[in-house]
Design an enzyme around this catalytic site. Sequence first.
Site, PDB file in Angstrom:
ATOM      1  CG  ASN A  85       0.287  -2.983  12.430  1.00 40.35           C
ATOM      2  OD1 ASN A  85       0.967  -2.341  11.636  1.00 40.35           O
ATOM      3  ND2 ASN A  85      -0.615  -2.409  13.205  1.00 40.35           N
TER       4      ASN A  85
ATOM      5  N   GLY B   8       2.916  -4.558   8.819  1.00 45.08           N
ATOM      6  CA  GLY B   8       3.013  -3.111   8.950  1.00 45.08           C
ATOM      7  C   GLY B   8       1.807  -2.349   8.458  1.00 45.08           C
ATOM      8  CB  SER B   9      -1.026  -2.599   6.887  1.00 39.44           C
ATOM      9  OG  SER B   9      -2.248  -1.973   6.523  1.00 39.44           O
TER      10      SER B   9
ATOM     11  CG  HIS C   2      -2.683   2.846  -2.311  1.00 36.76           C
ATOM     12  ND1 HIS C   2      -2.517   2.599  -0.971  1.00 36.76           N
ATOM     13  CD2 HIS C   2      -3.932   2.397  -2.620  1.00 36.76           C
ATOM     14  CE1 HIS C   2      -3.618   2.038  -0.478  1.00 36.76           C
ATOM     15  NE2 HIS C   2      -4.481   1.899  -1.458  1.00 36.76           N
TER      16      HIS C   2
ATOM     17  CG  ASP D 295       7.936   3.455   0.592  1.00 40.62           C
ATOM     18  OD1 ASP D 295       8.078   2.446  -0.142  1.00 40.62           O
ATOM     19  OD2 ASP D 295       7.587   3.375   1.782  1.00 40.62           O
TER      20      ASP D 295
ATOM     21  N   GLY E 174       0.321  -2.450  17.309  1.00 37.01           N
ATOM     22  CA  GLY E 174      -0.983  -1.844  17.527  1.00 37.01           C
ATOM     23  C   GLY E 174      -2.088  -2.633  16.860  1.00 37.01           C
TER      24      GLY E 174
ATOM     25  CD  GLN F 228      -2.573  -1.312   2.609  1.00 36.44           C
ATOM     26  OE1 GLN F 228      -3.614  -0.711   2.805  1.00 36.44           O
ATOM     27  NE2 GLN F 228      -2.001  -2.079   3.542  1.00 36.44           N
TER      28      GLN F 228
END
Length: 291
Positions: free
Chosen positions: A265, A239-240, A140, A125, A267, A122
């Site tokens: 991830n 990481g999402s 994206h 970079d 959180g 997603q």
Amino acid sequence: SVSRASPNLTFVPACLPPDPVEVEELQHFVSNSKRLFVMTGAGISTESGIPDYRSEGIGLYARTDRRPVQHAEFVRSASARQRYWARNFVGWPQFSSHQPNKAHLVLRDWEKLGKLHWLVTQNVDALHSKAGSQRLTELHGCTHRVFCLACGDRILRSELQEHFEALNPTWKAEAFGVAPDGDVFLTDEQVQNFQVPACRKCGGILKPDVTFFGDTVSQEKVSFVHQRLAESDSMLVAGSSMQVYSGYRFALAAREKKLPIAVLNIGPTRLDHFASLKLNSRCGELLPLIV
């Protein structure tokens, strides 16, 4: 070349080191996978020094009242485009210099070993591409490419930087903080004299080749990713938080297919209530432990 320096933890939420039991659980998950489908988000790039939007306390939304540009505003408003490109121009040298971290390199290695069937990011970079991943879909888009909204002509973002410099030889602005997608914080006064080039072929509007907020991913790309998921036997989210539906829909499809899903991830995420495995560690710290 890939930086081997220590991870940049400025924008990484605090977390405990990987628990040996969790390492063993993820190892078991990966070992049992033959055609692994991986989806990554901003949390895989924070260790390369790129902030995310949503991390508690340190994400862009927690630190500032800044919000990313909306697609409709960018298309409709010349002043919005001027503001976006001025900020992006100042931030580009730093943003484009970020390098992959250990997590990006591990996923590249899994691809080379035939373990990773397809990687969907997603992020915009280009760090997975820099790491060498090839079985890759940038859901994206990517900030390193620019296209014309009128004629579709494409150029590299680095080439556009030279156009900006030629049009704005005396323009200077001091940046205050960096946002996740590469632009920086500037005042309206700073950007008012910034000149934005038009398409070299037709004079149309130039836009980064990314899906802005309020826009949608093309149906062709969505269908392609669904096909890769259909060929896979398990899904790893790294990481999402999966708050954005454009990525979340693939986790829903994986659940519908009854594929085992692991989430790595820091959180909570939208998948926590149906994932087979949830791990609360840094991607760059846990993934390299998996063989």
